[in-house]
Design an enzyme around this catalytic site. Structure first.
Site, short mmCIF file in Angstrom:
data_model
loop_
_atom_site.label_atom_id
_atom_site.label_comp_id
_atom_site.label_asym_id
_atom_site.label_seq_id
_atom_site.Cartn_x
_atom_site.Cartn_y
_atom_site.Cartn_z
N LYS A 233 0.83 -1.21 0.00
CA LYS A 233 0.00 0.00 0.00
C LYS A 233 0.87 1.26 0.00
O LYS A 233 0.57 2.21 -0.70
CB LYS A 233 -0.90 0.07 1.25
CG LYS A 233 -1.99 -0.98 1.28
CD LYS A 233 -2.95 -0.72 2.44
CE LYS A 233 -2.28 -0.73 3.81
NZ LYS A 233 -1.77 -2.05 4.22
N ARG B 196 0.68 -8.98 13.15
CA ARG B 196 0.04 -7.98 12.27
C ARG B 196 -0.94 -8.63 11.31
O ARG B 196 -2.01 -8.09 11.04
CB ARG B 196 1.11 -7.22 11.49
CG ARG B 196 1.84 -6.23 12.36
CD ARG B 196 3.12 -5.79 11.73
NE ARG B 196 2.93 -5.00 10.54
CZ ARG B 196 3.88 -4.79 9.65
NH1 ARG B 196 5.07 -5.33 9.80
NH2 ARG B 196 3.63 -4.03 8.60
N ARG C 65 11.46 -5.72 2.92
CA ARG C 65 11.14 -4.29 2.79
C ARG C 65 12.17 -3.42 3.51
O ARG C 65 12.61 -3.72 4.61
CB ARG C 65 9.76 -4.06 3.39
CG ARG C 65 9.34 -2.62 3.37
CD ARG C 65 7.87 -2.45 3.41
NE ARG C 65 7.26 -2.89 4.66
CZ ARG C 65 5.95 -2.82 4.88
NH1 ARG C 65 5.15 -2.38 3.94
NH2 ARG C 65 5.46 -3.21 6.03
N ARG D 236 -8.69 1.21 9.91
CA ARG D 236 -8.23 -0.16 10.05
C ARG D 236 -9.21 -1.01 10.84
O ARG D 236 -8.98 -2.20 11.01
CB ARG D 236 -6.90 -0.14 10.79
CG ARG D 236 -5.73 -0.68 9.99
CD ARG D 236 -4.54 -0.61 10.92
NE ARG D 236 -3.38 -1.28 10.41
CZ ARG D 236 -2.40 -0.67 9.75
NH1 ARG D 236 -2.47 0.60 9.46
NH2 ARG D 236 -1.35 -1.37 9.38
N ARG E 277 12.04 -1.80 9.15
CA ARG E 277 11.14 -1.40 10.23
C ARG E 277 11.13 -2.46 11.33
O ARG E 277 11.13 -3.65 11.03
CB ARG E 277 9.73 -1.22 9.68
CG ARG E 277 9.53 0.08 8.97
CD ARG E 277 8.27 0.12 8.17
NE ARG E 277 7.13 -0.54 8.80
CZ ARG E 277 5.90 -0.52 8.30
NH1 ARG E 277 5.67 0.12 7.18
NH2 ARG E 277 4.92 -1.14 8.90
P1 ADP Z 1 1.58 -1.74 7.57
O1 ADP Z 1 2.76 -1.68 6.70
O2 ADP Z 1 1.54 -2.89 8.50
O3 ADP Z 1 0.29 -1.55 6.82
P2 ADP Z 1 1.53 0.91 8.82
O4 ADP Z 1 2.76 1.60 8.45
O5 ADP Z 1 0.25 1.37 8.21
O6 ADP Z 1 1.75 -0.63 8.65
O7 ADP Z 1 1.30 0.97 10.43
C1 ADP Z 1 2.29 0.47 11.32
C2 ADP Z 1 1.67 0.19 12.68
O8 ADP Z 1 1.09 1.41 13.22
C3 ADP Z 1 0.54 -0.81 12.70
O9 ADP Z 1 0.99 -2.16 12.77
C4 ADP Z 1 -0.21 -0.38 13.97
O10 ADP Z 1 0.45 -0.83 15.13
C5 ADP Z 1 -0.10 1.12 13.92
N1 ADP Z 1 -1.24 1.71 13.18
C6 ADP Z 1 -1.17 2.45 12.06
N2 ADP Z 1 -2.37 2.83 11.66
C7 ADP Z 1 -3.26 2.32 12.54
C8 ADP Z 1 -4.68 2.36 12.67
N3 ADP Z 1 -5.44 3.01 11.78
N4 ADP Z 1 -5.25 1.70 13.72
C9 ADP Z 1 -4.51 1.05 14.63
N5 ADP Z 1 -3.17 0.96 14.56
C10 ADP Z 1 -2.54 1.60 13.54
#
Ligand code: ADP
Length: 293
Positions: free
Chosen positions: A69, A231, A187, A148, A220
């Site tokens: 994404k 996750r 990544r 989310r 990360r």
């Molecule tokens: P990913 O690459 O897993 O999609 P993101 O960069 O979007 O991850 O988010 C990293 C972390 O930040 C998530 O695993 C979560 O812990 C937290 N996070 C981000 N956005 C949200 C959200 N909308 N609701 C709850 N937790 C979130």
């Protein structure tokens, strides 16, 4: 007389749909916005004030973590000009600050994030609501990582309805979990401009260095194997139901996220453009039908 009006409407639809496909809506970016108002909060000002778009793109990207994404959001941002709003980037930026500059709520949120768990809805919503100016941005937005959960999606819908803002579409990227695990393991992210790379699929020209700003590439914390499992489970439980939520609202665009990032992007863009053309044509036809009566 009626037929003459309909012919006029048809000509108008053709010209409007053609103009939608032309560049005024999709000029390539020449400069990238630093997204300060999103990353740092509403007291900060973005480096670039986006030019108002006639029809701003307001998109949500859905998909399991690691599906790509972030990469697609960047590519869409460059083509559509709409700002890339990632909630994950806000948390990571807060995590990079000195501990004394982090609020207790943010410290708690960072703990959830490191373990790969979702941050509680109340914390995430407080953060997004504080930044609602970014949703009103005349250049549009691409939300990545938010909403989310169903509760987040409902809060967002309520806010957008009350502000008179309409979503353009919700793109759902699909990929088998086995492939996601490989992707997340490889990544790498730039520590300065946050551009996302992959050690084999999208490698930088020089190992460990960002092509765009020379920043250092890092893995990360939540891309390590122990967090990946947590996750993916959180995604299945909390985020997958959003697919149905947005399908029922008639907003869902489904994209298979296999293959090279540029191909996935072109496929996404074609689908979005076709959707917009249909939407504009429909609006014009309805307006003319009203006038014909
Ligand atoms: P990913 O690459 O897993 O999609 P993101 O960069 O979007 O991850 O988010 C990293 C972390 O930040 C998530 O695993 C979560 O812990 C937290 N996070 C981000 N956005 C949200 C959200 N909308 N609701 C709850 N937790 C979130």
């Amino acid at each position: 007389m009626r037929c003459h009006m309909c012919f006029e409407a048809l000509v108008l639809v053709i010209s409007v749909t053609a103009s939608v496909s032309w560049s005024p809506y999709i000029q390539p970016m020449t400069m990238t916005n630093n997204r300060a108002a999103w990353i740092e909060g509403p007291s900060a000002q973005c480096e670039i004030t986006p030019e108002p778009a006639l029809l701003p793109w307001r998109l949500i990207l859905l998909g399991a973590p690691g599906v790509g994404k972030g990469t697609q959001a960047e590519l869409l941002h460059r083509r559509l000009r709409a700002c890339h709003l990632s909630t994950g980037d806000v948390f990571r930026a807060a995590g990079a600050r000195a501990e004394c500059d982090q609020s207790p709520a943010m410290k708690e949120a960072l703990g959830y994030m490191r373990r790969g768990e979702l941050v509680p809805d109340s914390t995430v919503w407080a953060m997004v609501r504080e930044r609602k100016g970014c949703l009103q941005c005349a250049g549009g937005f691409i939300l990545d990582g938010f909403p989310r959960t169903l509760a987040q999606a409902e809060s967002l819908k309520e806010l957008m309805d009350s502000e008179g803002l309409k979503l353009t579409a919700v793109v759902n990227y699909e990929l088998p979990f086995s492939e996601i695990v490989v992707r997340m393991g490889g990544r790498r992210t730039c520590d300065k401009c946050k551009t996302v790379y992959h050690v084999t699929e999208r490698p930088p020209r020089q190992e460990g260095k960002c092509d765009r700003c020379d920043g250092k590439l890092f893995q990360r914390e939540d891309d390590r194997p122990e967090s990946i499992k947590v996750r993916l489970e959180a995604y299945e439980r909390s985020t997958a139901p959003l697919i149905e939520f947005y399908r029922n609202l008639g907003l869902l665009v489904e994209i298979r996220a296999t293959g090279m990032p540029d191909d996935i992007f072109e496929h996404t863009f074609t689908q979005l453009e076709a959707r917009r053309v249909r939407e504009v044509a429909q609006r014009v036809l309805v307006a003319h039908a009203d006038r014909c009566e």
